[in-house]
Design an enzyme around this catalytic site. Structure first.
Site, PDB file in Angstrom:
ATOM      1  N   LEU A 640       0.837  -1.204   0.000  1.00  0.00           N
ATOM      2  CA  LEU A 640       0.000   0.000   0.000  1.00  0.00           C
ATOM      3  C   LEU A 640       0.867   1.246   0.000  1.00  0.00           C
ATOM      4  O   LEU A 640       0.851   2.038  -0.938  1.00  0.00           O
ATOM      5  CB  LEU A 640      -0.928  -0.007   1.222  1.00  0.00           C
ATOM      6  CG  LEU A 640      -1.695   1.307   1.472  1.00  0.00           C
ATOM      7  CD1 LEU A 640      -2.702   1.555   0.369  1.00  0.00           C
ATOM      8  CD2 LEU A 640      -2.356   1.288   2.843  1.00  0.00           C
ATOM      9  N   ASP A 641       1.625   1.396   1.070  1.00  0.00           N
ATOM     10  CA  ASP A 641       2.510   2.552   1.236  1.00  0.00           C
ATOM     11  C   ASP A 641       3.792   2.036   1.888  1.00  0.00           C
ATOM     12  O   ASP A 641       3.866   1.947   3.115  1.00  0.00           O
ATOM     13  CB  ASP A 641       1.818   3.584   2.134  1.00  0.00           C
ATOM     14  CG  ASP A 641       2.695   4.800   2.434  1.00  0.00           C
ATOM     15  OD1 ASP A 641       3.796   4.913   1.858  1.00  0.00           O
ATOM     16  OD2 ASP A 641       2.274   5.628   3.264  1.00  0.00           O
TER      17      ASP A 641
END
Length: 977
Positions: A640-641
């Site tokens: 995701l990040d």
């Protein structure tokens, strides 16, 4: 004699020499039901199956489907009135009650007739018209639902004319009509739900039931955009495309589809309607699904569609349903109980007798033959071995039709065995109603090619009757036949059209499960077409191996997921690691970052691709040349990040650059938060993992660029630098943003460092979080140094420890300060914060965390920081019924040459955790695990051909990856202003 299914009983209830009648589910030779059949045979009992008692028209005589359809339709019309009222429309449906509220079915029908009369005289508000009810299915359930619907003034419309109907009503509105005095019905069948992938072919129902993989779904394009209500009454299996997937309903809602509700009378949980993920009760029959936010609610107010999913609808007309079943059954009881010679029974009862006096009747002698084939398969380990080692010639035969309820399977097996051939059952899909078609795949073999040819000719004749006997062969008695190629034992066989591949996932944490589920479903799910449709013709079946240091963890993760196996694997065990990696095509490492190098070195030596969701650090970057020399790809930051944030950002930036645009500003925000309804503590925050890392992250320094000026924030002041934030697409979320480490690195990574005057990356929290955390920090709760009180052999209580931090003189009695107001004043007196609201919220947090409890602090806690983490892990964790939320938002300002206007481009991801079958999958696990799985699939299918150490910042990776992520159901919203 029983009137309920056998699975509600036990085999021990079968007594010798008795006759039994119930829903046994044994006539289709399904393995799980064979112990019951064996018990009946052993006890010399007789078995009649209710499901097989059919009339001359082929319809079951004992069934409750009509009552389910009637009750479901009435209940839904009542809910429809309540839903329209919440949307601002008053309709005649408001006067209806639920089915169980009426003393009889007749009274309920009378109430519906009254509603119909009101519609006919006073009409329906124009804003909800045309009010279109789409019915799926053709059995008793659908018949019952339509029976109620037809009590309203109505017109039925062909599915092909729905668009025309909508345009007609719109034009009518323009010419001044204020009310519409009828409703519309539309009956859809399989040909309205799917179409052949091959544009040169036409829809063939028999072929579709046998080979649904040859068809594409079209219901979401051709029918659903014009439906107000979908009344789902159809039978469905997982091998068929869903009627509406998560992504399809989300796309429909974004486009302004008029769909207001779903009456899922079949109550097929997570079935043909994927978003109907739980059943409802009679007294609370509806839930509301908001597709835009992928959230579920128990009220009628707000966005989304209302869904009825009651699984015991016939009980709402208990008297009539019981009387109907009893009246029909009473006609048979005397015959069934007294029959010593079944030839004297009426034909419909004789055909329903599976066992008589401990012996299978002739109609069902196919059962032991199919069981024998199945047991041989188990002993031979594979379908190929079962005949190829015994017969010289063999071929595959696919049969579809009413194989079991019309006993056509008997004829097919008789043809094979009477000719001197043999068969092996490879696969079998059984229809669950008299209207559904069954499908069996056999491997047929013979030692003489002439014998095999004779078998094929006879089976072909069975499937294609001659003119002389065609009249007597009704459609229900027809078999559809597909033949494979004849193969001679000892000669090279053609390869399976589905290629086999394997992926090894290392690490059995939360992220593993969604990754394993996605990869294992690759060869059977519809979303895979997004990846393969254009230039990859071969389908792939993927086996997944999940390796964990502890076997129990791996087995728990893989439970219930097909084609996934859990194993014990220690990555420091070099020999075992190499063995496992050598057996697969791609490795996904979800281990701690420190372990990636061990795995990467093994992958390089064995020339296997590697995917991780972790940051590509310097040690991993140094493997770039080695990976290239080995011809492999090491794809990092696929989460995701980092991960989806890279992909969304680079897509926006590259598109702007392609149009000669210049990036003036890049801002990015990301956060994992509780879903709003579950943010039920003073911090409005919860942990799905150990809080140590999250708290320490709040002490990291940060650097970013703001309008050309570089700004540096010390870790001690990070919480004080939080700013309020509103995301344009989700203005209801009251958020704040904390600077996230060194944003300037992303200027270089994204190629915008020299052109963007603002580069900022931030972490999202709900508003007020940082004020509380900053105050707790000033109190000293996050101090990581050993605390004197915690060194004592006599363990202090949490209350005594907190009094020490707040410099409150501790009393042995209960007279110490414990009230919220007193703690608030103490925080203000010590000047830990100047704002009373912040002090009050901090006091609430201290009390909520139990830091004033009179219980002893565990000996493992040596510092204030450890005390805080211990209490937060206890008090700020998610319960089994609570969901998290992930929000990722990018804003890019672009300046184009020769333009005076600066465009603002936005991209947003909003995902909520999911709860299904009592199992929670967090949004964080989904949005990290799915990209990792996508990376592995891109490598398996050669979509990524660049070798070396990569991040997902090049179009070769992010373009197909984003397409697949969205096709799988993760919502990405892009807008330009």
């Amino acid at each position: 004699m029983w009137s309920h299914p056998w699975h509600q009983t036990t085999k021990e209830m079968i007594l010798p020499n008795r006759a039994y009648a119930f829903f046994s589910h044994t006539h289709k030779a399904q393995k799980e039901n064979m112990p019951l059949l064996d018990k009946i045979l052993a006890e010399r009992a007789s078995l009649y199956d209710y499901e097989l008692i059919v009339g001359e028209n082929g319809k079951r005589l004992l069934a409750f489907g009509n009552f389910a359809g009637r009750a479901g339709m009435i209940d839904f019309l009542r809910g429809l009135g309540q839903r329209y009222l919440s949307l601002g429309y008053s309709t005649p449906f408001l006067s209806l009650g639920s089915s169980y509220m009426y003393p009889s079915l007749a009274a309920a029908k009378a109430a519906v007739i009254s509603v119909g009369e009101e519609i006919a005289t006073q009409g329906l508000p124009l804003g909800i018209c045309p009010l279109v009810f789409v019915f799926t299915g053709s059995g008793n359930v659908c018949s019952g639902a339509q029976e109620i619907f037809k009590l309203l003034p109505h017109t039925f419309v062909d599915p092909s004319r729905l668009s025309e109907l909508q345009n007609k009503e719109t034009n009518q509105a323009k010419h001044g009509s204020k009310r519409i005095f009828q409703v519309y019905g539309c009956i859809v069948t399989a040909k309205d739900m799917v179409e052949p992938k091959d544009p040169m072919k036409v829809f063939d129902k028999v072929d579709y039931y046998a080979h649904p993989e040859h068809y594409n779904p079209i219901f979401h394009e051709k029918v659903a955009p014009y439906a107000s209500v979908i009344v789902n009454c159809m039978y469905w299996e997982k091998r068929f495309p869903p009627l509406l997937s998560y992504k399809q309903i989300q796309d429909l809602m974004r486009k302004g589809c008029p769909l207001v509700g779903i009456a899922d009378i079949t109550c097929d949980i997570s079935g043909s309607l994927e978003f109907v993920n739980h059943a409802t009760s009679i007294d609370s029959p509806f839930f509301r699904y908001d597709a835009i936010t992928d959230s579920y609610h128990n009220d009628m107010d707000g966005n989304g569609v209302i869904c009825l999913a009651v699984d015991i609808l016939p009980t709402e007309f208990a008297k009539e349903a019981t009387q109907y079943f009893g009246n029909v059954l009473s006609q048979f009881v005397t015959h069934l109980a007294s029959a010593t010679d079944i030839t004297t029974l009426p034909a419909h009862l004789r055909r329903a007798c599976i066992v008589h006096g401990g012996v299978l009747t002739s109609l069902y002698d196919y059962i032991p033959r199919m069981r024998k084939s199945d047991s041989e398969d188990a002993s031979e380990n594979s379908a190929a071995n079962s005949l190829s080692t015994k017969t010289k010639y063999n071929t595959s035969v696919s049969l579809s039709g009413h194989l079991f309820d019309q006993f056509l399977i008997n004829e097919a097996l008789d043809i094979i065995e009477s000719a001197g051939g043999s068969f092996h059952l490879v696969n079998c899909h059984v229809g669950q109603s008299v209207d559904a078609i069954s499908y069996s795949e056999l491997e047929v073999g013979a030692d003489d090619k002439a014998v095999l040819d004779q078998i094929i000719d006879s089976l072909t004749s069975l499937a294609n009757p001659t003119e002389s006997n065609r009249f007597s062969n009704q459609n229900s008695s027809k078999i559809s036949l597909k033949l494979g190629k004849v193969q001679e034992n000892g000669m090279e066989k053609e390869s399976d059209p589905k290629k086999k591949a394997a992926v090894l996932i290392l690490g059995a944490g939360r992220v593993c499960q969604p990754a394993a589920e996605m990869i294992s479903s690759f060869g059977t799910s519809q979303w895979y077409k997004t990846l393969l449709e254009d230039d990859f013709e071969d389908q792939i079946d993927v086996d997944v191996i999940v390796g964990s240091l502890y076997l129990k963890d791996a087995e728990q993760i893989v439970e219930g997921i097909p084609n996934v196996t859990g194993i014990q694997l220690d990555v420091t065990d070099n020999a075992n690691l190499f063995k496992r990696i050598s057996q697969v095509d791609v490795v996904i490492s979800l281990l701690p970052p420190s372990c990636h190098i061990i795995v990467a070195d093994a992958c390089i030596q064995l020339k296997k691709h590697l995917v991780t969701s972790s940051y590509v650090d310097s040690s991993m970057s140094m493997l770039d040349d080695k990976a290239k020399d080995a011809g492999i790809t090491i794809l990092g930051e696929m989460g995701l990040d980092p991960g989806i944030d890279h992909m969304m950002a680079m897509k926006m930036i590259d598109e702007a650059h392609m149009q000669k645009g210049k990036i003036k500003s890049f801002t990015s925000y990301c956060g994992g938060l509780p879903s709003p309804e579950d943010a039920n503590n003073p911090l409005a925050y919860k942990f799905s993992w150990n809080p140590v890392g999250a708290i320490r992250a709040g002490r990291n320094p940060a650097t970013y660029k703001d309008h050309g000026k570089t700004v540096h924030i010390d870790g001690e002041n990070l919480y004080d630098s939080a700013t309020r934030l509103r995301i344009p697409d989700f203005p209801a979320f009251a958020l704040e943003c904390l600077p996230n480490r060194n944003s300037l690195l992303y200027g270089d990574l994204y190629g915008i460092g020299s052109e963007a005057s603002t580069i900022f990356r931030g972490t999202l929290r709900y508003e007020g979080f940082s004020e509380i955390m900053a105050t707790l920090s000033r109190i000293g709760l996050f101090n990581n140094e050993a605390h004197p009180i915690l060194k004592n052999e006599e363990r202090p209580t949490f209350r005594k420890f907190m009094f020490n931090l707040l410099k409150i003189v501790h009393e042995d009695s209960d007279g110490g300060l414990i009230r919220e107001e007193d703690i608030t004043e103490r925080i203000l007196t010590l000047e830990h914060c100047k704002d009373r609201r912040s002090a009050t919220m901090t006091a609430k947090t201290i009390i909520f965390l139990g830091l004033l409890d009179q219980t002893e602090i565990p000996a493992s806690c040596k510092s204030a920081f450890e005390v805080a983490c211990f209490r937060m892990e206890e008090r700020l964790s998610y319960s089994n019924t609570e969901k998290d939320m992930v929000l990722l938002h990018h804003e890019v300002e672009v300046e184009y040459p020769n333009s005076q206007i600066t465009e603002k481009h936005r991209a947003t991801l909003l995902e909520f955790g999911k709860i299904a079958d009592g199992k929670t999958t967090t949004a964080m696990a989904l949005t990290v695990g799915i990209p990792a799985a996508v990376g592995a699939l891109l490598l398996l299918t050669n979509k990524i051909q660049t070798r070396g150490v990569l991040r997902p910042i090049i179009p070769e990776v992010y373009t197909p990856a984003l397409d697949i992520i969205q096709a799988y159901g993760i919502k990405l919203i892009a807008k330009n202003e």
